[in-house]
Design a protein around this motif. Structure first.
Motif, PDB file in Angstrom:
ATOM      1  N   SER A 145       0.824  -1.204   0.000  1.00 21.10           N
ATOM      2  CA  SER A 145       0.000   0.000   0.000  1.00 21.10           C
ATOM      3  C   SER A 145       0.862   1.260   0.000  1.00 21.10           C
ATOM      4  O   SER A 145       0.620   2.193  -0.768  1.00 21.10           O
ATOM      5  CB  SER A 145      -0.921  -0.017   1.222  1.00 21.10           C
ATOM      6  N   MET A 146       1.884   1.270   0.867  1.00 24.84           N
ATOM      7  CA  MET A 146       2.773   2.438   0.924  1.00 24.84           C
ATOM      8  C   MET A 146       3.549   2.586  -0.379  1.00 24.84           C
ATOM      9  O   MET A 146       3.752   3.701  -0.872  1.00 24.84           O
ATOM     10  CB  MET A 146       3.727   2.317   2.111  1.00 24.84           C
ATOM     11  N   GLY A 147       3.979   1.462  -0.951  1.00 19.62           N
ATOM     12  CA  GLY A 147       4.711   1.511  -2.218  1.00 19.62           C
ATOM     13  C   GLY A 147       3.858   2.082  -3.339  1.00 19.62           C
ATOM     14  O   GLY A 147       4.321   2.928  -4.112  1.00 19.62           O
ATOM     15  N   LEU A 148       2.614   1.631  -3.433  1.00 27.26           N
ATOM     16  CA  LEU A 148       1.716   2.161  -4.456  1.00 27.26           C
ATOM     17  C   LEU A 148       1.429   3.643  -4.220  1.00 27.26           C
ATOM     18  O   LEU A 148       1.386   4.437  -5.168  1.00 27.26           O
ATOM     19  CB  LEU A 148       0.409   1.364  -4.474  1.00 27.26           C
ATOM     20  N   ASP A 149       1.270   4.024  -2.968  1.00 27.64           N
ATOM     21  CA  ASP A 149       1.011   5.419  -2.632  1.00 27.64           C
ATOM     22  C   ASP A 149       2.186   6.303  -3.054  1.00 27.64           C
ATOM     23  O   ASP A 149       1.993   7.354  -3.665  1.00 27.64           O
ATOM     24  CB  ASP A 149       0.733   5.540  -1.133  1.00 27.64           C
ATOM     25  N   HIS A 150       3.403   5.868  -2.742  1.00 28.45           N
ATOM     26  CA  HIS A 150       4.597   6.648  -3.097  1.00 28.45           C
ATOM     27  C   HIS A 150       4.845   6.654  -4.599  1.00 28.45           C
ATOM     28  O   HIS A 150       5.486   7.571  -5.115  1.00 28.45           O
ATOM     29  CB  HIS A 150       5.829   6.122  -2.358  1.00 28.45           C
ATOM     30  N   ALA A 151       4.336   5.656  -5.305  1.00 27.90           N
ATOM     31  CA  ALA A 151       4.495   5.605  -6.760  1.00 27.90           C
ATOM     32  C   ALA A 151       3.417   6.415  -7.470  1.00 27.90           C
ATOM     33  O   ALA A 151       3.332   6.402  -8.688  1.00 27.90           O
ATOM     34  CB  ALA A 151       4.451   4.152  -7.228  1.00 27.90           C
ATOM     35  N   GLY A 152       2.596   7.110  -6.690  1.00 27.96           N
ATOM     36  CA  GLY A 152       1.552   7.936  -7.287  1.00 27.96           C
ATOM     37  C   GLY A 152       0.265   7.183  -7.575  1.00 27.96           C
ATOM     38  O   GLY A 152      -0.612   7.698  -8.252  1.00 27.96           O
TER      39      GLY A 152
ATOM     40  N   LYS B  89      -2.287   6.234  -5.491  1.00 30.24           N
ATOM     41  CA  LYS B  89      -2.958   6.313  -4.197  1.00 30.24           C
ATOM     42  C   LYS B  89      -4.193   5.404  -4.119  1.00 30.24           C
ATOM     43  O   LYS B  89      -4.394   4.707  -3.137  1.00 30.24           O
ATOM     44  CB  LYS B  89      -3.348   7.761  -3.900  1.00 30.24           C
ATOM     45  N   ILE B  90      -5.005   5.381  -5.168  1.00 31.13           N
ATOM     46  CA  ILE B  90      -6.214   4.537  -5.171  1.00 31.13           C
ATOM     47  C   ILE B  90      -5.808   3.063  -5.079  1.00 31.13           C
ATOM     48  O   ILE B  90      -6.436   2.291  -4.344  1.00 31.13           O
ATOM     49  CB  ILE B  90      -7.074   4.791  -6.435  1.00 31.13           C
ATOM     50  N   GLY B  91      -4.770   2.672  -5.786  1.00 31.17           N
ATOM     51  CA  GLY B  91      -4.282   1.292  -5.705  1.00 31.17           C
ATOM     52  C   GLY B  91      -3.854   0.947  -4.291  1.00 31.17           C
ATOM     53  O   GLY B  91      -4.137  -0.150  -3.788  1.00 31.17           O
ATOM     54  N   GLY B  92      -3.172   1.892  -3.635  1.00 31.18           N
ATOM     55  CA  GLY B  92      -2.751   1.683  -2.248  1.00 31.18           C
ATOM     56  C   GLY B  92      -3.925   1.521  -1.306  1.00 31.18           C
ATOM     57  O   GLY B  92      -3.904   0.697  -0.391  1.00 31.18           O
ATOM     58  N   ILE B  93      -4.974   2.297  -1.549  1.00 29.00           N
ATOM     59  CA  ILE B  93      -6.178   2.224  -0.707  1.00 29.00           C
ATOM     60  C   ILE B  93      -6.889   0.878  -0.894  1.00 29.00           C
ATOM     61  O   ILE B  93      -7.481   0.340   0.039  1.00 29.00           O
ATOM     62  CB  ILE B  93      -7.133   3.399  -1.037  1.00 29.00           C
ATOM     63  N   LEU B  94      -6.796   0.310  -2.084  1.00 24.90           N
ATOM     64  CA  LEU B  94      -7.532  -0.913  -2.399  1.00 24.90           C
ATOM     65  C   LEU B  94      -6.785  -2.204  -2.051  1.00 24.90           C
ATOM     66  O   LEU B  94      -7.353  -3.290  -2.204  1.00 24.90           O
ATOM     67  CB  LEU B  94      -7.906  -0.919  -3.885  1.00 24.90           C
ATOM     68  N   VAL B  95      -5.538  -2.108  -1.578  1.00 24.49           N
ATOM     69  CA  VAL B  95      -4.773  -3.320  -1.252  1.00 24.49           C
ATOM     70  C   VAL B  95      -5.476  -4.132  -0.164  1.00 24.49           C
ATOM     71  O   VAL B  95      -5.688  -5.341  -0.315  1.00 24.49           O
ATOM     72  CB  VAL B  95      -3.321  -2.983  -0.823  1.00 24.49           C
ATOM     73  N   THR B  96      -5.855  -3.494   0.930  1.00 26.00           N
ATOM     74  CA  THR B  96      -6.465  -4.229   2.048  1.00 26.00           C
ATOM     75  C   THR B  96      -7.785  -4.887   1.650  1.00 26.00           C
ATOM     76  O   THR B  96      -7.962  -6.086   1.897  1.00 26.00           O
ATOM     77  CB  THR B  96      -6.644  -3.306   3.268  1.00 26.00           C
ATOM     78  N   PRO B  97      -8.720  -4.181   1.016  1.00 26.37           N
ATOM     79  CA  PRO B  97      -9.945  -4.873   0.591  1.00 26.37           C
ATOM     80  C   PRO B  97      -9.668  -6.009  -0.401  1.00 26.37           C
ATOM     81  O   PRO B  97     -10.368  -7.020  -0.397  1.00 26.37           O
ATOM     82  CB  PRO B  97     -10.787  -3.765  -0.063  1.00 26.37           C
TER      83      PRO B  97
END
Length: 181
Positions: free
Chosen positions: A24-31, A33-41
């Motif tokens: 999630s943090m990796g996706l967020d830092h790569a720009g 953000k939506i992908g990072g938010i969707l990792v847990t679900p």
């Protein structure tokens, strides 16, 4: 190899939580953000399709907290994952001590309600079920294959059992229950 599999099973929640947080943090830092938010679900959906597991209320709360404070959410999520792994290991220990035909129907009282496990055990007994505390400290209860409470189960290993008293008497819509030590 067998030892590695056992370690992975014993720490599944912690591994998933840590890996999910990193992804999630990796996706967020790569720009992304939506992908990072969707990792847990996405992890929840995969777990549900593979094992039928569902996130509990606490998991959902921790996930929601991540929108306010990602660092706090990760820290609390990792701690909860460790606790979940410990409870699952203890539940497996309880199930191994009982007849194998009943083992799949023994469940952790922690997941029954949002009350403390000992209080959940009392609620289970007042609803007509059997709950008990195992020597490893875990409060558990049993259902039948359809998920209905079992009123007269006698576990092989226990510290204390809560179950309805015979003859079954209802008081205010609930069963009168007793304690067996």
């Amino acid at each position: 190899m067998e030892k590695t599999v056992r370690v992975l099973e014993d720490h599944k929640n912690l591994i998933q939580s840590a890996a999910g947080s990193i992804a999630s943090m990796g996706l967020d830092h790569a720009g992304k953000k939506i992908g990072g938010i969707l990792v847990t679900p996405a992890v929840w959906a995969l777990n549900h399709s593979a094992t039928g597991a569902q996130p509990d209320k606490t998991d959902v709360g921790i996930y929601a907290t991540g929108f306010l404070s990602a660092g706090a959410s990760v820290a609390v999520g990792l701690l909860k994952a460790h606790v979940d792994d410990d409870m699952n290991k203890k539940l497996t220990e309880v199930q191994k001590k009982e007849n194998s035909k009943w083992s799949p129907y023994i469940k952790n009282c922690y997941h029954f309600s949002s009350s403390a496990p000992a209080i959940s055990a009392q609620i289970i007994a007042s609803n007509g079920g059997t709950a008990w505390k195992h020597p490893n400290g875990l409060w558990v209860y049993i259902t039948d294959a359809r998920g209905r409470m079992v009123k007269d189960f006698k576990p092989n290993v226990y510290v204390v059992i809560y179950q309805p008293k015979e003859p079954l008497i209802r008081k205010n819509g609930k069963f009168v229950w007793g304690i067996t030590k």
